[in-house]
Scaffold this active site. Structure first.
Site, PDB file in Angstrom:
ATOM      1  N   LYS A  46       0.808  -1.222   0.000  1.00  0.00           N
ATOM      2  CA  LYS A  46       0.000   0.000   0.000  1.00  0.00           C
ATOM      3  C   LYS A  46       0.837   1.265   0.000  1.00  0.00           C
ATOM      4  O   LYS A  46       0.399   2.311  -0.484  1.00  0.00           O
ATOM      5  CB  LYS A  46      -0.960  -0.028   1.183  1.00  0.00           C
ATOM      6  CG  LYS A  46      -1.881  -1.214   1.024  1.00  0.00           C
ATOM      7  CD  LYS A  46      -3.165  -1.115   1.731  1.00  0.00           C
ATOM      8  CE  LYS A  46      -3.980  -2.323   1.286  1.00  0.00           C
ATOM      9  NZ  LYS A  46      -5.182  -2.523   2.037  1.00  0.00           N
ATOM     10  N   ARG A  93      -7.958  -7.817  -8.606  1.00  0.00           N
ATOM     11  CA  ARG A  93      -8.674  -9.100  -8.716  1.00  0.00           C
ATOM     12  C   ARG A  93     -10.150  -8.810  -8.916  1.00  0.00           C
ATOM     13  O   ARG A  93     -10.574  -7.667  -8.881  1.00  0.00           O
ATOM     14  CB  ARG A  93      -8.501  -9.892  -7.421  1.00  0.00           C
ATOM     15  CG  ARG A  93      -8.979  -9.076  -6.226  1.00  0.00           C
ATOM     16  CD  ARG A  93      -9.032  -9.845  -4.937  1.00  0.00           C
ATOM     17  NE  ARG A  93      -9.037  -8.953  -3.796  1.00  0.00           N
ATOM     18  CZ  ARG A  93     -10.095  -8.372  -3.271  1.00  0.00           C
ATOM     19  NH1 ARG A  93     -11.283  -8.557  -3.814  1.00  0.00           N
ATOM     20  NH2 ARG A  93      -9.998  -7.578  -2.215  1.00  0.00           N
TER      21      ARG A  93
END
Lengths: 505, 176
Positions: free
Chosen positions: A122, A298
Site C-alpha cells: 500500500k 482481482r
C-alpha cells in the site's frame, strides 16, 4: 503490441465457496472445461459437484491447501489445465503466485504480477498514485514504528488515525485510534494480525476522514491497450471494516463527481498498464473530496452489482482477456441501467457480537423472483467450519430504480432461510429497513450507531406464538412426526435444538 | 398450558390449548387467536396461520432460549413454563457477585495472553487475544479483580464456551 490469442480450453479454479461456483458457471456457460481444487473439508461442496473435474489438494487448513502454490500448480498439471483462475482471497493477490503460474506455462486469469506487486504494497501504491496525479489520503509511511515515532506521526496527522497493514485487504490488520493511550496496543494488534494474515507485519498510518464514504470504481483493461471503467459501487455499509451491503450507482455521488472519479480511476489503471479486472477504491469525505484508498487487483466480492446495472459478465470477460483477446466492449458501450443492491449473507452469531459461527446447514430456502440473483455455495449438509471465510452467499437484487431494487431485496431476504447455523440475515434485514438506508443517506459510520428497528406488533406476536408452540412440541402433524422423528425415539424438537451445536468437535 | 415469554425486557403471557391436528387456541396477553401450526418438512422452518394471517418462520431452540427469524428480522426469546420462570426468579435473587469465569465467546486460537495469574486487572482491561478467521479479538475483563487460574496457553485452539481464565472480584475495588 498485439498479444498472442490462446483460447482457453480448461480452467483450474483455485478457490472454494460461492466464488468457485461463480467461476465454474462462467466457464461452463462459455464451453470452457473447468476443474476445481478442494480440501478435505470441501469434498461435498457445490463447487466440487458442479465442476467437470475436481482435485483434492490437502487437509482443511488453508495454508496446506488453498494457500499452497505448489499444490495448486500440481493440480493444474494433473488435469492438464491451460489457465488458473484464483478468485478472490487466498492467492488472488500474490504476485509471486501469479509469476509462478505463468513461469509454469499456465495463463493466470488476472493482471500482471508487476501490477499486483505494485498495488499489493500500500505504501508503494500511494506513491504510484501520487505520481499519476490521483489524490491520496494524508498519511505516514515507515518500515517500523517505535512508541515515540508512532505517537509523533499520529500527532502530526491529527487524531483519529487509521493503522493499516501495507499488505492488507479484507479489513484485516486495520485499527482506528482515537487517542494516544490506545495507540501502541492497537499498533501491536495490527502488526500481529498482518503478520498472520499476510506474512508481512508492516503497518502504516493514515488520517481518518470526516464521515467518509467508501466508493469504488470497477475498471477493466486488456492487452491491446484498452482501459475502461464500469462505474461505481457504494460500499459504505461496513462492520469491522468488512463490507456488508453494496450498491450501484452510489446514492452519494453527483454526476460531476462521478465523472471526475471515473477519470481518476482510469488514470490509475493506465498508470499501471493494467489488464484484466480491477477495482480502484476511494474514500469520499462529507465535503465530497475524494482520495485514493487502494486498488484491488482481482475480481471483487461485490462484482455482481456492476454486472446487474451494465448487463456484462465480468468473469467471462476475464477469461476472454486472459486468452489475449480484446475486451468485448468499449467505454461508449457501457451505459448503466437501473439500480442493484447486494447483501452478504455470513455465518455469524448475533448473540456473540457477530463472531463467526459454525454448524451444518440442515434446511435451506433460497429466494427467487424478478431481478433476484443469488450467488451461493450453500446446500443442505454444508458444514461451515472456522477454516475459511464466514461468507456463505450473496443476494443481489436489481430494479429500474433504487426503490424497486430495495423492495425486491427486502422481500427476497425475508424468504431466505438457513437452518442449522446462525447467520446475519436478521441483521441484514434490519439494515434494509433502516430509514437512513432507505433514503440512501449513510456513510461508513452508519453501522457504528445502528439500532435495529423494532419488529412490527403482528410479526412479533407470530414469533411469540411460533416459539411457544415449538417448545410445546405441538407443531408436527402425525405424518410429519413419523417422517422426521429420529429412529432413537428422541423428541424431534429437542433434536432441532441440538442442530445448532452440530459440527462442533 | 401456560408459558411466560421474555423479549427485550418485556414479558408476555401465552396460554395454549391443543385442539389436535395442528390446531390450537392461543391466548396472547389476554387476546384469543386461532392458530394452525405445521412443520414444513424442512426442519425448523415452520408455517403458522394466526387468525387467517400466514407466516413462514425459522424457529431455533436451545432449551428455553428460542430465536425466531422471519420477514428478514430476528427476535431472541426466553420461553418458560410457569415453573421454570419461578425457579429462575429464585436463583437470580441468590446469585454470587464478584466471581466469574472468562470463557471463549467464539471458537478460535489463543494468540497471546496479556496477564499473569495473580495480576490485578481493571474492568475493560485486555486479558488475552483470540483469533478466528484471521481476525484478532481482544477479550477484556468484565469486572475489576484478580486473575486466578489461567486455563489456556498461547497457540491453543478453543471452542465457544471453553474456560479461558478465572477472575475473582477484588474486595478493594469499587463495585461498578
Amino acid at each position: 503490441m498485439s498479444p498472442e490469442v490462446r483460447p482457453l480450453k480448461k480452467v483450474l479454479v483455485a478457490n472454494r465457496g460461492e466464488i468457485a461456483v461463480r467461476i465454474i458457471r462462467a466457464c461452463r456457460t462459455h464451453g470452457v472445461e473447468c476443474a476445481v481444487v478442494y480440501s478435505d473439508a470441501d469434498r461435498t461442496t457445490r463447487a466440487v459437484r458442479l465442476a467437470n473435474e475436481a482435485v483434492r489438494i490437502g487437509p482443511p487448513e488453508a495454508r496446506l491447501s488453498y494457500l499452497d502454490p505448489e499444490r495448486i500448480l500440481d493440480a493444474a498439471r494433473q488435469v492438464g489445465a491451460d489457465a488458473i483462475h484464483p478468485g478472490y482471497g487466498f492467492l488472488a493477490e500474490s504476485a509471486e503466485f501469479a509469476r509462478s503460474v505463468r513461469e509454469a506455462g499456465f495463463v493466470f486469469v488476472g493482471p500482471s504480477a508487476d501490477a499486483i506487486d505494485a498495488m499489493g504494497d500500500k505504501i508503494n501504491a500511494r506513491r504510484r498514485m501520487k505520481e499519476a496525479g490521483v489524490p491520496v489520503v494524508p498519511g505516514k509511511e515507515a518500515e517500523a514504528f517505535d512508541r515515540d515515532s508512532l505517537a509523533e506521526a499520529a500527532e502530526s496527522i491529527g487524531y483519529p488515525v487509521m493503522l493499516k497493514a501495507t499488505a492488507g485487504g479484507g479489513g484485516k490488520g486495520i485499527r482506528i485510534v482515537w487517542e494516544e493511550s490506545e495507540l501502541w496496543s492497537a499498533y501491536e494488534q495490527s502488526v500481529g494480525e498482518a503478520e498472520k494474515a499476510f506474512g508481512n507485519g508492516t503497518v502504516y498510518m493514515e488520517k481518518a476522514l470526516e464521515e467518509p464514504h467508501h466508493v469504488e470504481f470497477q475498471i477493466f483493461g486488456d492487452r491491446h491497450g484498452h482501459v475502461v471503467h464500469l462505474f461505481d459501487r457504494e460500499c459504505s455499509v461496513q462492520r469491522r471494516h468488512q463490507k456488508v451491503v453494496e450498491e450501484s450507482p452510489s446514492p452519494f455521488l453527483t454526476p460531476a463527481l462521478r465523472a471526475e472519479m471515473a477519470e481518476a480511476a482510469v488514470a490509475a489503471a493506465k498508470a499501471m498498464d493494467y489488464d484484466n479486472a480491477g477495482t480502484v477504491e476511494f474514500l469520499v469525505d462529507k465535503h465530497r473530496n475524494f482520495y485514493f484508498l487502494e486498488m484491488n487487483t482481482r475480481l471483487q466480492v461485490e462484482h455482481p452489482v456492476t454486472e446487474m446495472v451494465l448487463g456484462v459478465d465480468l468473469v467471462a470477460e476475464q477469461l476472454r482477456v486472459a486468452a489475449g483477446e480484446p475486451m468485448s466492449f468499449d467505454q461508449t458501450d457501457l451505459v448503466p441501467h437501473g439500480h442493484a443492491i447486494e447483501v452478504r449473507v455470513c455465518a455469524e452469531d448475533p448473540d456473540r457480537n457477530y463472531m463467526p459461527a459454525v454448524g451444518t446447514v440442515q434446511a435451506l430456502t433460497v429466494p427467487a423472483g424478478p431481478g433476484v440473483r443469488v450467488d451461493s455455495g450453500l446446500a443442505p449438509g454444508l458444514e461451515v467450519t472456522l477454516h475459511y471465510d464466514s461468507m456463505l452467499a450473496k443476494l443481489i437484487c436489481w430494479g429500474t430504480d433504487r426503490d424497486q431494487a430495495l423492495g425486491r431485496l427486502k422481500q427476497a431476504l425475508s424468504e431466505f432461510k438457513v437452518a442449522g447455523l446462525k447467520t446475519n440475515i436478521p441483521f441484514l434485514g434490519a439494515i434494509l429497513r433502516d430509514e437512513r438506508f432507505a433514503k440512501g443517506h449513510y456513510d461508513t459510520g452508519f453501522l457504528s450507531d445502528f439500532q435495529p428497528p423494532e419488529m412490527r406488533e403482528d410479526l412479533l406476536r407470530a414469533a411469540l406464538v411460533a416459539a411457544v408452540l415449538t417448545r410445546h412440541g405441538g407443531a408436527l402433524g402425525a405424518t410429519a412426526r413419523a417422517a422426521s422423528a429420529p429412529s432413537c425415539g428422541m423428541d424431534p424438537w429437542k433434536a432441532l435444538g441440538r442442530w445448532k451445536r452440530l459440527g462442533r468437535p | 398450558m401456560k408459558y411466560l415469554v421474555s423479549h427485550d425486557g418485556a414479558e408476555h403471557t401465552l396460554e395454549i390449548e391443543d385442539l389436535g391436528d395442528g390446531g390450537f387456541r392461543v391466548e396472547v396477553d389476554g387476546k384469543v387467536f386461532d392458530a394452525d401450526f405445521r412443520s414444513t418438512g424442512a426442519g425448523p422452518i415452520v408455517s403458522l396461520i394466526l387468525d387467517g394471517r400466514s407466516y413462514e418462520l425459522l424457529v431455533l431452540t436451545d432449551g428455553p432460549k428460542v430465536d425466531v427469524i422471519h420477514h428478514g428480522l430476528g427476535v431472541e426469546l426466553l420461553v418458560e413454563t410457569e415453573r421454570e420462570y419461578h425457579a429462575r426468579m429464585v436463583s437470580a435473587a441468590g446469585g454470587e457477585a464478584g466471581e466469574e469465569d472468562v470463557r471463549a465467546v467464539m471458537p478460535g486460537i489463543v494468540v497471546r495472553i496479556q496477564v499473569e495469574e495473580g495480576d490485578r486487572v481493571e474492568r475493560g482491561q485486555a486479558l488475552l487475544v483470540l483469533e478466528a478467521m484471521k481476525m484478532e479479538n481482544e477479550i477484556r475483563a468484565t469486572t475489576t479483580g484478580i486473575v486466578g487460574r489461567i486455563a489456556v496457553e498461547a497457540g491453543q485452539t478453543v471452542d465457544a464456551g471453553d474456560l479461558l481464565l478465572e477472575l475473582t472480584g477484588d474486595p478493594d475495588a469499587a463495585s461498578p
